[in-house]
Write a protein that holds these residues in place. Sequence first.
Motif, PDB file in Angstrom:
ATOM      1  N   LEU A 179       7.847 -13.484   1.827  1.00 46.17           N
ATOM      2  CA  LEU A 179       6.824 -14.301   1.168  1.00 46.17           C
ATOM      3  C   LEU A 179       5.763 -14.746   2.167  1.00 46.17           C
ATOM      4  O   LEU A 179       4.568 -14.768   1.861  1.00 46.17           O
ATOM      5  CB  LEU A 179       7.459 -15.544   0.533  1.00 46.17           C
ATOM      6  CG  LEU A 179       8.128 -15.400  -0.812  1.00 46.17           C
ATOM      7  CD1 LEU A 179       8.749 -16.726  -1.232  1.00 46.17           C
ATOM      8  CD2 LEU A 179       7.147 -14.940  -1.859  1.00 46.17           C
ATOM      9  N   ASP A 180       6.216 -15.099   3.354  1.00 45.46           N
ATOM     10  CA  ASP A 180       5.298 -15.594   4.379  1.00 45.46           C
ATOM     11  C   ASP A 180       4.358 -14.491   4.845  1.00 45.46           C
ATOM     12  O   ASP A 180       3.153 -14.712   5.033  1.00 45.46           O
ATOM     13  CB  ASP A 180       6.098 -16.146   5.552  1.00 45.46           C
ATOM     14  CG  ASP A 180       5.276 -17.001   6.479  1.00 45.46           C
ATOM     15  OD1 ASP A 180       4.294 -17.616   5.997  1.00 45.46           O
ATOM     16  OD2 ASP A 180       5.620 -17.063   7.674  1.00 45.46           O
ATOM     17  N   SER A 181       4.875 -13.282   5.043  1.00 41.75           N
ATOM     18  CA  SER A 181       4.049 -12.183   5.528  1.00 41.75           C
ATOM     19  C   SER A 181       3.109 -11.638   4.454  1.00 41.75           C
ATOM     20  O   SER A 181       2.101 -11.009   4.780  1.00 41.75           O
ATOM     21  CB  SER A 181       4.917 -11.058   6.081  1.00 41.75           C
ATOM     22  OG  SER A 181       5.667 -10.474   5.050  1.00 41.75           O
ATOM     23  N   SER A 182       3.414 -11.886   3.200  1.00 44.18           N
ATOM     24  CA  SER A 182       2.533 -11.404   2.130  1.00 44.18           C
ATOM     25  C   SER A 182       1.413 -12.395   1.834  1.00 44.18           C
ATOM     26  O   SER A 182       0.668 -12.219   0.883  1.00 44.18           O
ATOM     27  CB  SER A 182       3.327 -11.136   0.857  1.00 44.18           C
ATOM     28  OG  SER A 182       3.801 -12.347   0.318  1.00 44.18           O
ATOM     29  N   GLU A 183       1.317 -13.409   2.681  1.00 44.69           N
ATOM     30  CA  GLU A 183       0.273 -14.422   2.574  1.00 44.69           C
ATOM     31  C   GLU A 183       0.256 -15.096   1.210  1.00 44.69           C
ATOM     32  O   GLU A 183      -0.787 -15.308   0.602  1.00 44.69           O
ATOM     33  CB  GLU A 183      -1.088 -13.810   2.919  1.00 44.69           C
ATOM     34  CG  GLU A 183      -1.149 -13.275   4.329  1.00 44.69           C
ATOM     35  CD  GLU A 183      -2.462 -12.609   4.651  1.00 44.69           C
ATOM     36  OE1 GLU A 183      -3.392 -12.657   3.827  1.00 44.69           O
ATOM     37  OE2 GLU A 183      -2.559 -12.025   5.734  1.00 44.69           O
ATOM     38  N   THR A 184       1.448 -15.443   0.726  1.00 54.68           N
ATOM     39  CA  THR A 184       1.586 -16.173  -0.520  1.00 54.68           C
ATOM     40  C   THR A 184       1.108 -17.604  -0.286  1.00 54.68           C
ATOM     41  O   THR A 184       1.208 -18.135   0.818  1.00 54.68           O
ATOM     42  CB  THR A 184       3.056 -16.177  -0.963  1.00 54.68           C
ATOM     43  OG1 THR A 184       3.503 -14.830  -1.024  1.00 54.68           O
ATOM     44  CG2 THR A 184       3.240 -16.811  -2.315  1.00 54.68           C
TER      45      THR A 184
END
Length: 172
Positions: free
Chosen positions: A66-71
Motif C-alpha cells: 500500500l505504501d509503495s503504491s502511493e495510496t
Amino acid sequence: MSTSHPQSPPDGAADDEPRPEPIRFYGVSWVDHSGGYGARRAGLTLSALLLAAMGGTLLFLGYSGLDSSETAGWLRAMVVIAFAICTAMAATRTWIRYTRPAPENAVDESAFRSIKVVGFVGVFLAYALRSTVEAPGEKLRRLDYETAVARHRRRTAKRSGHPARRRRGKRA
C-alpha cells in the motif's frame, strides 16, 4: 500398544460413567496429562507463535505494498486501524472462549467469524498464550468433567445394589 477409542471407558470403569470431551490436538490426554501432553503443548505454543509471526510479516508486506503504491495516507491509516481493532477483538474473544463459560444470552460465535479472519494474528497469539498455561479450553472441560463425575458418583452411591436381589419384608 492398544489404541482405544477416546470415548471408550477406561479400564475398570463402568459404561455409564461420564467421559471427558476431547480437545482438538490433545484428545483426552488433558485429563491425566499423558501421551506426550507437555511436548504437544510446547509444540503447539511454538507453532502458534510462528504462525503469528508469519501473519505479522504478511500484514507488513501488505502494508508495504500500500505504501509503495502511493495510496492516500488516510487509507493506509484506516487499514492499520482496522487490522489493529480486529486483532484485538479476535484475541480477546478467543481468550475469553478458552477461560470462561459462555453466558446463557451469548451472541453466536459465527457472527464474529469475519473479525477473527481479519484479526487472525490475535487468534494465534491468544492460542499461544493460553497454551503456555494449559491446553486451550482445558479449564472449562475439566470443570464440566469433574462436575459430571461427582454427579455420577452421588447418583450411584445412593443405590443399594440390584433391586431384584433385595430382601423383601414378610407379608402379613
